[in-house]
Design an enzyme around this catalytic site. Structure first.
Site, short mmCIF file in Angstrom:
data_model
loop_
_atom_site.label_atom_id
_atom_site.label_comp_id
_atom_site.label_asym_id
_atom_site.label_seq_id
_atom_site.Cartn_x
_atom_site.Cartn_y
_atom_site.Cartn_z
N THR A 44 1.47 -1.28 -0.46
CA THR A 44 -0.11 -0.04 -0.38
C THR A 44 0.70 1.46 -0.16
OG1 THR A 44 -1.50 -0.70 0.99
CG2 THR A 44 -2.03 1.07 1.05
N VAL B 206 -12.30 -6.07 0.13
CA VAL B 206 -12.09 -5.11 0.45
C VAL B 206 -10.82 -4.60 1.45
CG1 VAL B 206 -12.98 -2.70 -0.17
CG2 VAL B 206 -12.84 -4.12 -1.65
N ASP C 223 -8.96 -1.52 4.06
CA ASP C 223 -9.08 -0.12 4.41
C ASP C 223 -9.03 0.72 3.46
OD1 ASP C 223 -6.82 -0.75 5.06
OD2 ASP C 223 -6.30 0.61 5.62
N GLY D 207 -1.14 -1.56 6.65
CA GLY D 207 -1.10 -2.82 7.74
C GLY D 207 -2.99 -3.38 7.34
C1 SD4 Z 1 -5.18 -3.48 3.22
N1 SD4 Z 1 -4.42 -2.05 4.79
O1 SD4 Z 1 -5.84 -4.18 2.25
C2 SD4 Z 1 -3.89 -2.54 3.14
C3 SD4 Z 1 -3.28 -3.24 3.40
C4 SD4 Z 1 -1.67 -3.62 3.60
O2 SD4 Z 1 0.82 -2.77 3.21
O3 SD4 Z 1 -1.14 -1.91 3.87
N2 SD4 Z 1 -0.44 -3.14 3.08
O4 SD4 Z 1 -5.44 -3.92 4.00
#
Ligand code: SD4
Length: 340
Positions: free
Chosen positions: A196, A225, A227, A248
């Protein structure tokens, strides 16, 4: 019991680093803050606009597009697929007027952040998903890209298939591939160890915007899906107060409306770093033992150009660029790789 836990955590979570404790007396602008170390390159791309009196909205979109162009198994079409081997992307964007747009579970479109912007500008809606999002993109001039996996994603997926272990926790299921919550920010081959890119910025005019783009959790359930495309979870901008974004385990961020919470803490007077810390504590206090096994990181920027970050685990870093500084900064955290 809850209160005791909170007190225990508060005393245990003494930050190892201070992101920024002294607040600016005059606004620092323009300024851009992005998640992770490759946020540095994202910031440099966005700075071509931001550093030339451009609009923060254009800058964050351009930074996110740069990230989406990288075929490195991280963000965009080159990223890890879901457990059915299909890459699906989530993205959101928000401007200084609380206009916002997002797409989720979109396939075969290279720049979901720009589709999110079109949702914001051309429709009365905020979020369009799946096939509908793809159709909307095609109608608005985006090309349909081939349904293929990048070489690193193919390798990672083949590795994952050997066990096909599905645990809906960020980076846990592919821990054996060196991509766990306790892995470094970069893998041995230089691949960024996250999925992300979140970006918040304030232009020279003092207006703020933000964008997030992601492939979501690697090897997620098809249609899942996170955040990132949820306004108030993965991204929130309030032009009176500040902006925040997250990275995260998205499910944990959604449960507390994470970035909205961070911005509301800033509205109450907390510094960006402390606002992020309080949102992380809200997540961790619910079940501190379980929280040892996942990562959530927040970053925030306020109207004075103060920024800060805080994460559940060690390892979350942010990239900052202004006229005064260009840095990659480790965030404060609660657990040192799962240990208090
Ligand atoms: C999610 N927050 O799809 C994202 C994944 C992420 O580094 O941040 N990965 O939950």
């Amino acid at each position: 019991m809850k209160r005791r836990r909170f007190i225990q955590l508060s005393s245990l979570s003494v930050p190892a680093f201070t992101v920024k404790s002294v607040r600016n007396k005059t606004p620092v602008k323009p300024i851009i803050v992005s998640t992770w170390a490759d946020g540095k390159r994202v910031n440099q791309e966005a700075w071509k606009i931001l550093g030339n009196n451009g609009r923060a909205l254009d800058a964050v979109e351009s930074g996110a597009r740069w990230m989406e162009d990288q075929q490195n198994c991280c963000v965009g079409l080159g990223a890890n697929p879901d457990r059915d081997g299909i890459v699906s992307l989530d993205s959101s964007i928000m401007d200084e007027h609380a206009n916002c747009g997002a797409v989720a579970a979109i396939q075969r479109i290279k720049h979901p952040v720009s589709v999110a912007r079109k949702v914001m500008e051309l429709t009365p809606h905020v979020l369009i998903v799946g096939k509908g999002a793809q159709e909307f993109a095609l109608k608005n001039g985006f090309a349909l890209e081939p349904q293929t996996l990048s070489e690193p994603a193919k390798k990672a997926y083949e590795e994952w298939l050997k066990k096909s272990q599905y645990k809906p926790e960020i980076n846990i299921e592919n821990k054996d591939a060196g991509n766990g919550p306790f892995a470094p920010a970069y893998l041995d081959d230089g691949t960024p160890n996250h999925d992300t890119m979140g970006i918040v910025a304030m232009g020279a005019d003092g207006n703020m915007s933000g964008a997030v783009t992601t492939s979501g959790m690697g090897f997620k359930m098809h249609g899942r899906v996170g955040d990132s495309p949820i306004i108030g979870a993965g991204l929130f901008v309030d032009n009176e107060v500040g902006a925040a974004t997250s990275s995260g385990l998205g499910e944990e961020v959604i449960r507390v409306c994470g970035t909205h919470l961070v911005v509301e803490f800033m509205r109450m007077g907390y510094s960006p770093g402390m606002a992020c810390r309080k949102a992380v504590e809200r997540i961790v206090n619910r079940d501190p033992e379980r929280a040892k096994g996942f990562q959530v990181g927040f970053l925030a920027l306020d109207k004075m150009g103060n920024y800060g970050a805080f994460a559940v685990q060690k390892g979350f870093v942010i990239s900052v660029k202004s006229n005064n500084e260009e840095k990659i900064i480790p965030a404060d955290y609660i657990y040192d790789y799962g240990v208090t």
